[in-house]
Scaffold this active site. Structure first.
Site, PDB file in Angstrom:
ATOM      1  NE  ARG A 186      -0.563  10.539  10.184  1.00  0.00           N
ATOM      2  CZ  ARG A 186      -0.685   9.356   9.506  1.00  0.00           C
ATOM      3  NH1 ARG A 186      -1.930   8.783   9.429  1.00  0.00           N
ATOM      4  NH2 ARG A 186       0.232   8.645   8.844  1.00  0.00           N
ATOM      5  CB  CYS A 206      -4.926   6.389  10.539  1.00  0.00           C
ATOM      6  SG  CYS A 206      -5.301   4.767   9.530  1.00  0.00           S
ATOM      7  CE  LYS A 212      -1.513   1.619   3.966  1.00  0.00           C
ATOM      8  NZ  LYS A 212      -1.303   2.910   4.238  1.00  0.00           N
ATOM      9  CG  ASN A 213       2.719   2.511   3.377  1.00  0.00           C
ATOM     10  OD1 ASN A 213       1.587   2.783   3.160  1.00  0.00           O
ATOM     11  ND2 ASN A 213       3.193   2.316   4.635  1.00  0.00           N
ATOM     12  CG  ASP A 231       2.776   1.429   9.094  1.00  0.00           C
ATOM     13  OD1 ASP A 231       2.445   2.269  10.147  1.00  0.00           O
ATOM     14  OD2 ASP A 231       2.682   1.635   8.147  1.00  0.00           O
ATOM     15  NE  ARG A 287      -7.364   4.836   5.969  1.00  0.00           N
ATOM     16  CZ  ARG A 287      -7.469   5.888   6.212  1.00  0.00           C
ATOM     17  NH1 ARG A 287      -8.139   6.624   7.216  1.00  0.00           N
ATOM     18  NH2 ARG A 287      -6.725   6.804   5.614  1.00  0.00           N
TER      19      ARG A 287
END
Ligand code: UD1
Length: 424
Positions: free
Chosen positions: A121, A116, A22-23, A305, A397
């Site tokens: 952030r 999230c 995903k990243n 993560d 997600r």
């Protein structure tokens, strides 16, 4: 909203294939906007975050279509620098696309990004990097307005190795005039992956994956086909699931090279662990040894993560330990829910103090964010009896068919709609 119904206490048995990261996919979608020609991303999984990112590209005049298991992105028609506010606020990674959009339109305007729920952030490092490349930025009525006719290469030193800000800067600098040097760059494997994608498109990037990245800007980029790296966080999640639950798992499509930090910390709890090329085989008793101390840190440190999944393991480990979070200091939203299942966990500042208990008991818990949700899923799978986990949309997600993969390993987990559950 969907929820999981989980009957815990089973061990893993079987094989699981890891999806593309995903990243990597998120910044590659952003980079394809800077490319502005057809790019084909192979083996594209279904994450709701990547779907949102693709929808943002479409809403701004680009196109995408799914074919042969991949996604073709064509941002040649990008017609505006105005980000759709609802979609932009849904996903923090949308801010990674600022540099790319400015390179195409000379302009970008957004609300502040979402993502999230894991504490504050800010985006100051992104703004610093764009400013260094000559972008003028202003905040007007809660919106960020960016302008620059032609970005110019520059030297910059990031105050923190932010993953997204590094990616934003690398993408923007690829098509800026002149040379850019990024110091204190993030070193995550996904950054090297985005650089490889851009280099395939004709960019001149060297040093990605190290703390100093050099980018010689080119006039234009050309489209490419690309296969992104596997998701090391998904692989780490299944590895930790096996350490926690016990059993035998074959993890395919991902080698151990990018997850050695996790292997080092958990190896003693696994009876056997082998890896060959892109396969990892793990056999564990499901009685985790004491993990005294884990401190999350930017790559190559222990991944933030995987923090909550590790907490699930520590909650039943043989002894007590401390889990300190240095990347997102307040990423402990899941801790109160873990307590509901019987874990002995106390959060003080940016550390969680965990005394391993003999067993967890099923209960009703709520996921508040993506990785916290994954950690709670593992804890419910360990807990004796039946659990209900709400907030599954957070897990969607960044995991594709998480519950199906877990069921295929012999675990008892079902996804149900709210109204269906009431009838059961
Ligand atoms: C990325 C990952 C996310 C991972 C995180 C850290 C993606 C899509 N997401 O998120 O899964 O948890 O890296 O490995 O790749 N910060 C600032 N100002 C900024 C930018 C960041 O203060 O302008 C702070 C953040 O609040 C956080 C820390 O820096 O405390 C790390 O953030 P960053 O590395 O930017 O994470 P993301 O790129 O958002």
């Amino acid at each position: 909203m969907d929820k999981y119904i989980i009957n815990g206490g089973n061990k893993t048995s079987g094989s699981v294939r890891i999806d593309r990261a995903k990243n990597s996919l998120l910044p590659i979608i952003a980079a394809s906007v800077a490319v502005g020609e057809k790019c084909f991303i192979e083996d594209f999984p279904h994450y709701s975050d990547t779907e949102t990112m693709l929808e943002i590209v479409r809403a701004m005049g680009g196109k995408y279509r799914k074919k042969n298991g991949g996604v073709e992105i064509d941002a040649s028609g990008l017609s505006t620098g105005f980000f759709p506010p609802k979609l932009f606020s849904k996903i923090r990674a949308s801010v990674f696309m600022l540099g790319a959009v400015i390179s195409r339109t000379g302009y970008a305007e957004t609300v502040l990004p979402g993502g999230c729920n894991i504490g504050a952030r800010p985006v100051d490092i992104h703004i610093y990097a764009l400013n260094r490349l000559g972008v003028e930025t202003k905040e007007e009525n809660g919106r960020l307005v960016c302008r620059c006719e032609k970005m110019k290469g520059a030297d910059m030193e990031l105050p923190f190795p932010s993953v997204g800000a590094t990616e934003n800067a690398v993408i923007a600098a690829s098509v800026a005039e002149g040379t850019t040097v990024i110091k204190n760059a993030a070193r995550e494997p996904e950054i090297a992956d985005v650089a490889r994608f851009l280099n395939n498109c004709g960019a001149k990037i060297s040093g990605a994956g190290s703390p100093i990245i050099t980018i010689e800007g080119v006039k234009r980029l050309k489209g490419t086909d690309y296969l992104p790296v596997p998701d090391r966080i998904e692989a780490g999640t299944f590895l930790l699931a096996t350490v926690l639950l016990g059993g035998e798992t074959e993890i395919t499509g991902c080698g151990i090279q990018n997850i050695s930090a996790i292997i080092n910390k958990t190896e003693h709890s696994a009876c056997k662990l082998y890896s060959f090329n892109d396969k990892i085989y793990i056999k564990a008793k499901g009685m985790p040894e004491r993990i005294r101390k884990i401190v999350t840190a930017p790559y190559p440190g222990y991944p933030t993560d995987l923090q909550s999944q590790t907490a699930a393991v520590m909650s039943v480990a043989n002894g007590s330990g401390v889990l300190t979070e240095t990347v997102f200091p307040s990423r402990f939203g899941y801790a109160s829910q873990l307590k509901t299942l019987g874990a002995d966990i106390t959060v003080k500042g940016n550390s969680a103090y965990i005394n391993g208990v003999k067993s967890l008991a099923g209960g009703e818990v709520y996921a508040e964010d993506l990785r916290g949700g994954a950690g709670l899923t593992l804890a419910c799978l360990k807990a004796e009896g039946r659990s209900v986990l709400h907030g599954v949309e957070h897990i969607d997600r960044g995991y594709d068919r998480f519950e199906e993969k877990l069921s295929a390993l012999g675990l008892d987990i079902k996804r149900v709609k709210n109204q269906i559950t009431r009838e059961l």
